[in-house]
Each structure stands twice: as structure tokens, then as C-alpha cells.
Design a protein around this motif. Sequence first.
Motif, PDB file in Angstrom:
ATOM      1  N   TRP A   1     -11.823   9.622   6.855  1.00  0.00           N
ATOM      2  CA  TRP A   1     -11.804  10.066   5.461  1.00  0.00           C
ATOM      3  C   TRP A   1     -12.155  11.532   5.319  1.00  0.00           C
ATOM      4  O   TRP A   1     -11.544  12.253   4.590  1.00  0.00           O
ATOM      5  CB  TRP A   1     -12.738   9.192   4.628  1.00  0.00           C
TER       6      TRP A   1
ATOM      7  N   PRO B   1       2.920   8.392   4.919  1.00  0.00           N
ATOM      8  CA  PRO B   1       1.519   7.979   4.906  1.00  0.00           C
ATOM      9  C   PRO B   1       0.567   9.171   4.891  1.00  0.00           C
ATOM     10  O   PRO B   1       0.867  10.224   5.439  1.00  0.00           O
ATOM     11  CB  PRO B   1       1.370   7.176   6.196  1.00  0.00           C
ATOM     12  N   SER B   2      -0.550   8.980   4.245  1.00  0.00           N
ATOM     13  CA  SER B   2      -1.589  10.009   4.232  1.00  0.00           C
ATOM     14  C   SER B   2      -2.249  10.036   5.605  1.00  0.00           C
ATOM     15  O   SER B   2      -2.464   9.003   6.225  1.00  0.00           O
ATOM     16  CB  SER B   2      -2.624   9.671   3.157  1.00  0.00           C
TER      17      SER B   2
ATOM     18  N   SER C   1       0.810  -1.218   0.000  1.00  0.00           N
ATOM     19  CA  SER C   1       0.000   0.000   0.000  1.00  0.00           C
ATOM     20  C   SER C   1       0.848   1.275   0.000  1.00  0.00           C
ATOM     21  O   SER C   1       0.310   2.371  -0.063  1.00  0.00           O
ATOM     22  CB  SER C   1      -0.933   0.002   1.211  1.00  0.00           C
ATOM     23  N   SER C   2       2.159   1.133   0.065  1.00  0.00           N
ATOM     24  CA  SER C   2       3.048   2.302   0.051  1.00  0.00           C
ATOM     25  C   SER C   2       3.339   2.713  -1.390  1.00  0.00           C
ATOM     26  O   SER C   2       4.427   2.502  -1.904  1.00  0.00           O
ATOM     27  CB  SER C   2       4.356   1.986   0.780  1.00  0.00           C
TER      28      SER C   2
ATOM     29  N   THR D   1      -1.048   6.907  -2.209  1.00  0.00           N
ATOM     30  CA  THR D   1      -1.342   6.884  -0.775  1.00  0.00           C
ATOM     31  C   THR D   1      -0.426   7.793   0.024  1.00  0.00           C
ATOM     32  O   THR D   1      -0.498   7.827   1.252  1.00  0.00           O
ATOM     33  CB  THR D   1      -1.247   5.451  -0.218  1.00  0.00           C
ATOM     34  N   CYS D   2       0.438   8.537  -0.657  1.00  0.00           N
ATOM     35  CA  CYS D   2       1.387   9.427   0.013  1.00  0.00           C
ATOM     36  C   CYS D   2       0.749  10.791   0.286  1.00  0.00           C
ATOM     37  O   CYS D   2      -0.035  11.293  -0.523  1.00  0.00           O
ATOM     38  CB  CYS D   2       2.625   9.604  -0.870  1.00  0.00           C
ATOM     39  N   GLN D   3       1.093  11.403   1.398  1.00  0.00           N
ATOM     40  CA  GLN D   3       0.524  12.715   1.727  1.00  0.00           C
ATOM     41  C   GLN D   3       0.999  13.808   0.783  1.00  0.00           C
ATOM     42  O   GLN D   3       0.407  14.875   0.722  1.00  0.00           O
ATOM     43  CB  GLN D   3       0.801  13.088   3.170  1.00  0.00           C
TER      44      GLN D   3
ATOM     45  N   HIS E   1      -6.271   8.416   6.883  1.00  0.00           N
ATOM     46  CA  HIS E   1      -6.614   7.176   7.573  1.00  0.00           C
ATOM     47  C   HIS E   1      -6.705   7.399   9.084  1.00  0.00           C
ATOM     48  O   HIS E   1      -7.594   6.885   9.748  1.00  0.00           O
ATOM     49  CB  HIS E   1      -5.598   6.089   7.252  1.00  0.00           C
TER      50      HIS E   1
ATOM     51  N   HIS F   1       6.742   4.047  -5.401  1.00  0.00           N
ATOM     52  CA  HIS F   1       6.886   5.077  -4.369  1.00  0.00           C
ATOM     53  C   HIS F   1       8.338   5.527  -4.346  1.00  0.00           C
ATOM     54  O   HIS F   1       9.215   4.879  -4.909  1.00  0.00           O
ATOM     55  CB  HIS F   1       6.439   4.576  -2.994  1.00  0.00           C
TER      56      HIS F   1
END
Length: 76
Positions: free
Chosen positions: A71, A63-64, A18-19, A23-25, A67, A57
Motif C-alpha cells: 500500500w 490493475p493498480s 474488482s475491475s 481500482t485502475c491505475q 497491490h 470499468h
Amino acid sequence: MESWSILSVSDLRLSRGSSVCITCQHFRYGCDEQGRTLLACERQHQQLPQGTHLTHHCRQWAPSWNHQAGWAPEVA
């Protein structure tokens, strides 16, 4: 974002988890004048090659926070 250079795929790492960029901020997207979607890394000020946001990535992946906060925390 249109004037940003394109990030080299060699600067990215293949990821099967998931990385990934989406999904990155630091992941951002927008549209150009022709309506095409532009994918970008705000931290590196570079566009992402099409499709890599789902499978790659970089070393600066973070991470965002969606989560952790939920949401849409502004709705609560």
C-alpha cells in the motif's frame, strides 16, 4: 481536470468484480472550486460520471500497482 468532458456511460462496462475504475491505475480524483469531488480517467482525459467509479470499468482498465508494491512502499 475541471475542463475535461464527461465520459459517456455507454463507453463503460458494468463490472461486478474488482475491475472497476477506482481500482485502475489511471483513476484520479480532485476537487473543484466549490469543493466537489471530481473523478477522472487520466488516460482518457475525461471525467467519470458520479458513482460509476465503483461499478464500471472501460476497455483500458489496468490493475493498480499498489497491490504488488504494497500500500505504501515508500514507508518501508
